[in-house]
Design an enzyme around this catalytic site. Structure first.
Site, PDB file in Angstrom:
ATOM      1  N   THR A 154       1.472  -1.219  -0.294  1.00  0.00           N
ATOM      2  CA  THR A 154      -0.008  -0.056  -0.573  1.00  0.00           C
ATOM      3  C   THR A 154       0.676   1.153  -0.028  1.00  0.00           C
ATOM      4  O   THR A 154       0.907   1.570   0.607  1.00  0.00           O
ATOM      5  CB  THR A 154      -1.349   0.015   1.335  1.00  0.00           C
ATOM      6  OG1 THR A 154      -2.249  -1.200   1.587  1.00  0.00           O
ATOM      7  CG2 THR A 154      -1.925   1.808   1.328  1.00  0.00           C
ATOM      8  N   LYS A 159      -8.050   1.373  -1.904  1.00  0.00           N
ATOM      9  CA  LYS A 159      -7.239   0.660  -1.167  1.00  0.00           C
ATOM     10  C   LYS A 159      -7.494   1.793   0.196  1.00  0.00           C
ATOM     11  O   LYS A 159      -7.478   1.734   1.553  1.00  0.00           O
ATOM     12  CB  LYS A 159      -6.029   0.293  -0.872  1.00  0.00           C
ATOM     13  CG  LYS A 159      -5.252   0.030   0.233  1.00  0.00           C
ATOM     14  CD  LYS A 159      -5.699  -1.223   0.095  1.00  0.00           C
ATOM     15  CE  LYS A 159      -5.192  -1.787   2.302  1.00  0.00           C
ATOM     16  NZ  LYS A 159      -3.889  -2.016   1.971  1.00  0.00           N
ATOM     17  N   LYS A 174       0.108   4.459   8.699  1.00  0.00           N
ATOM     18  CA  LYS A 174       1.538   5.199   7.254  1.00  0.00           C
ATOM     19  C   LYS A 174      -0.063   4.866   6.508  1.00  0.00           C
ATOM     20  O   LYS A 174       0.204   6.448   5.957  1.00  0.00           O
ATOM     21  CB  LYS A 174       1.951   3.619   7.459  1.00  0.00           C
ATOM     22  CG  LYS A 174       2.796   3.699   6.292  1.00  0.00           C
ATOM     23  CD  LYS A 174       3.442   2.328   5.545  1.00  0.00           C
ATOM     24  CE  LYS A 174       1.414   2.291   4.055  1.00  0.00           C
ATOM     25  NZ  LYS A 174       2.439   1.036   3.534  1.00  0.00           N
TER      26      LYS A 174
END
Lengths: 295, 295, 295, 295
Positions: B97, B172, B240
């Site tokens: 990601t 995502k 993150k």
């Protein structure tokens, strides 16, 4: 099923709930502040009652379905109300969404007079009321709930006794705060996805398959993506419920920053005349914030 | 299925994903900055590679599964990276990601060199990686996706091509922001319900039956109610991802107040040493706010 | 006062700061990426320099006034930069607002080469730069600050040494976050007062006399009430500073929910094309939220 | 100055305000629900009154200083209240902080009975009440304000007529929301500065010299930096005022996200037993969020 139900509050939800009681075989004595509301249902079998006391007279149980706390307090504790003129069956079931503290106070006063009081708010909206598929969260004494259960079963499919008096309202308010915040989550994902240029309908499909799945994304997502704001649970009713959440949280000193923030977005929606639209209209707030036209 | 996959990044997720490739019949050439990571998998059939180029040598496809944007950039664009030492099959699939903008830049540079690049981030966490049931959101050119698909199918069960290069990452990130906000919603409901004294396990059951239902309430609710914080997708990895959400939103001028607020709660969790715990540890923030001990 | 200052960065602020150095008797060697910027000031006495090294050549001190962290890093650490071509006086003073961590890294590398580095960001905006009344917050070694002080005194009236390297930037970022939040406070008071129909100019006067007083209410209040958005410290520069605040806070695990929220309102302002307007344009966000036209 | 003032509400603020009326030469007839409150001031010259009506009897003006809206409504509209037993001078001045809508309703009913009603809330806290330096924001009819002015001048130094009935309360509530948000700004700056290791006392000094200056930073900053929480305007009284802000904003459909957020931080402070401490105790919320011990 036999028996007589006094039904107070024949609004959008109440009418359909009363109809489902009739279908289930109950006799229904209906009352509403708007006198014509009960008369309009006479052809369907509702016996119009000119007052709360008249609706309660001879009933086994009285069900109330009203807009807000003061209305229920007036019907229960006010002059000519159910405390002084209870139904023969001495049981009152309030299915409105109102303040848990007010519920507990009414429960105590009715109980002292030998009258049972069950708080039984619902979720499922107008569609659920019509289809008789409401989800019902009930609080109150076990024996009162047991007596109320068959009547509730005529209006809903999922009926849970979640605790003592007021617990039904507490669970309902928790339901509402999650709904509001989950809807905000969907708004933010759609706003970001739109700005990034992805196919929103496909994105919704994909997200429903994983950890981002929610009832809100499933049911309200399509209307939000297509900017259809009219139908559904109304923005201004949600605002009323969020006010009840806040009052409960304040009384218990529970900080709810997420709820506080999304409430201001509902206020903004109302400021733009979206109060009468469904909750999916919350997305219009993000249309304005991002300066992007809706689909 | 036959073919050779170079696999870069044998961390918690990567190891299990490589194992599923082996199970599906692929030869796997593994590389990780920690030299022993690849060697440790030799007994299972992974061919250890001392460098990115060595992992890519002779492979049909290279899969990368790395912590953050700079790691992928180093592996792709850095000295001895995939741009200069591509696999024989000239296809790179990044399943990390990372930032969509970085994805698009790498895609453009690789494409100019005749190398395909697919962004294919996953959801489903360590459990999904182990079980081979990841949900995979892929962006990139259609022909590259078509070639990558069988390899992806060895690691996940839901595989969607959601758009051009970067679209996988965008979807995502939308998934992640919804997860964070939905989790906050569950926190607030549990905090309020707890203070009001309702049975939280029962409340969760009831709420799952209606409009408040979400994956988060379903899967993380029990751990939150019982204050089990250890397992699951880690707080610091979520932070993150929320940083990537914010960078994308800033670049596109999309205000995300709900995401911004919940991000500060994740920061608070990390400040209290919860970074290594699962997302459900976010509820500890509410333990502190409400001054109530967890269960 | 005598001496030579190399001045890098002749933008809106830098030009006026260089002029004040000239007024104070300094020789100024000016450089800017836009070659004509330095030449345009030749008539006023600035010696145009074609490169960073040329501006530094023979100078006692080099002052930098640049948009963001990477620009300062390029001028200090880049090829032909001050690390390799320091001024004769071996002292660099950066007056830009940039990341404290980057400041400390440059400080360490310059110090290892025997070059002093002072971070000395300013507040007071274009007006303060012009009038030479900037407030300057300096971090760095005491002896370096002592040497820089007379030069700083030519540009500002309040000059404080607030700690070690990076401390000047930290204090500046704290200044900026307070500014943003205090401005939001003024926005909300004006939005509420306007909707309630009170005289906003009088309300401001009254509030300035008590506990609600702030520089923001005093200086930006009138422009907000009258919806004059053009002049002043720009929205997009504030967004840059709020990004630096966030990065510092993230690195230190300090949750700043108020800052996070107001930052999303600045993002919204930029989304509506207000990036080039003064901070008071933040009130337009409340115009949209309340659906009320500005004055 | 001569004349008789009926004073209802002899709490912390009220006692000192009554004393200042005596000092200015007024006769004061005092009443409080706690009978001993008025008797305790007899030695100072207050004539104890056993009821609202007795305090009003023969007075030129009645001043009320009470905790919240319902108390004022009871004193004005309740049985034996000022509507039925007005002072001889037929003028009532309420100096409490209460809901503007309630003010306007009382104003209308009193006016219909030929009695003037001025809303005149104050800022300046217990210190201002003692010193007679309150800032007073008055709403109501001009002639009523003119008559009230000399009495107000005995208790405060800044007295402004800010508009029609209710305007005093509106301005006071705007004052309070700014105070809350400005205090949050100071909290966030101190939390960030502390984590970054700067000298907080010096930082405050420096920030007071520029665009971040505020009364809150000036007056409450030192106590926050030194973690002295006891004295000052109480957290729980601020929460009451923030509730009034919210009710006004809701009624007018004005979204106030900043106010909503900081209110949840006040709720958190109260949940930790800080309700009786001064507003500077809000910083303890940031102590918990950052997991850092206070000074």
């Amino acid at each position: 099923m036999t028996g007589t139900v006094g039904f107070i509050g024949l609004g959008t939800m109440g009418c359909d709930m009363a109809r489902n009681l009739l279908k289930a075989g109950y006799r229904v004595r209906g009352h509403d502040l708007r006198a014509d509301a009960a008369r309009a249902m006479a052809a369907e079998g509702v016996v119009p009652a000119a007052s709360v006391a008249e609706a309660a007279a001879g009933a086994d149980i009285v069900v109330t379905m009203l807009p807000d706390t003061p209305h229920v307090q007036a019907v229960v504790l006010g002059e000519g109300g159910l405390l002084s003129s209870p139904p023969a069956g001495r049981l009152v079931v309030d299915m409105s969404t109102i303040a848990p503290t007010a519920v507990r106070e009414m429960h105590a006063r009715l109980k002292a007079a030998g009258i049972g009081f069950v708080d039984a708010p619902v979720s499922g909206g107008p569609q659920g009321a019509r289809a008789g598929t409401l989800s019902i969260m009930a609080g109150g004494d076990a024996e009162d709930f047991a007596r109320a259960r068959p009547v509730l079963a005529a209006m809903g499919t999922t009926i849970n006794h979640v605790g003592e008096s007021g617990a039904g309202q507490t669970v309902k308010l928790c339901n509402q705060l999650i709904c509001g915040i989950n809807l905000q989550a969907v708004c933010e994902a759609i706003a970001l996805g739109r700005a990034a240029g992805v196919d929103l309908a496909q994105m919704r499909e994909v997200l429903l398959g994983g950890s981002a799945a929610s009832w809100m994304l499933d049911r309200l997502g399509p209307a939000m993506i297509e900017s259809q704001t009219a139908a559904g649970f109304r923005i201004d009713l949600m605002l009323k419920d969020l006010r009840l959440v806040r009052e409960l949280a304040d009384a218990l000193s529970v900080p709810l920053p997420g709820t506080a923030l999304v409430t201001t977005q509902y206020v903004e929606a109302r400021a733009h005349g979206e109060g009468g639209n469904g909750n999916q209209a919350l997305f219009k707030v993000y249309d304005r914030m991002t300066n992007q036209a809706a689909a």
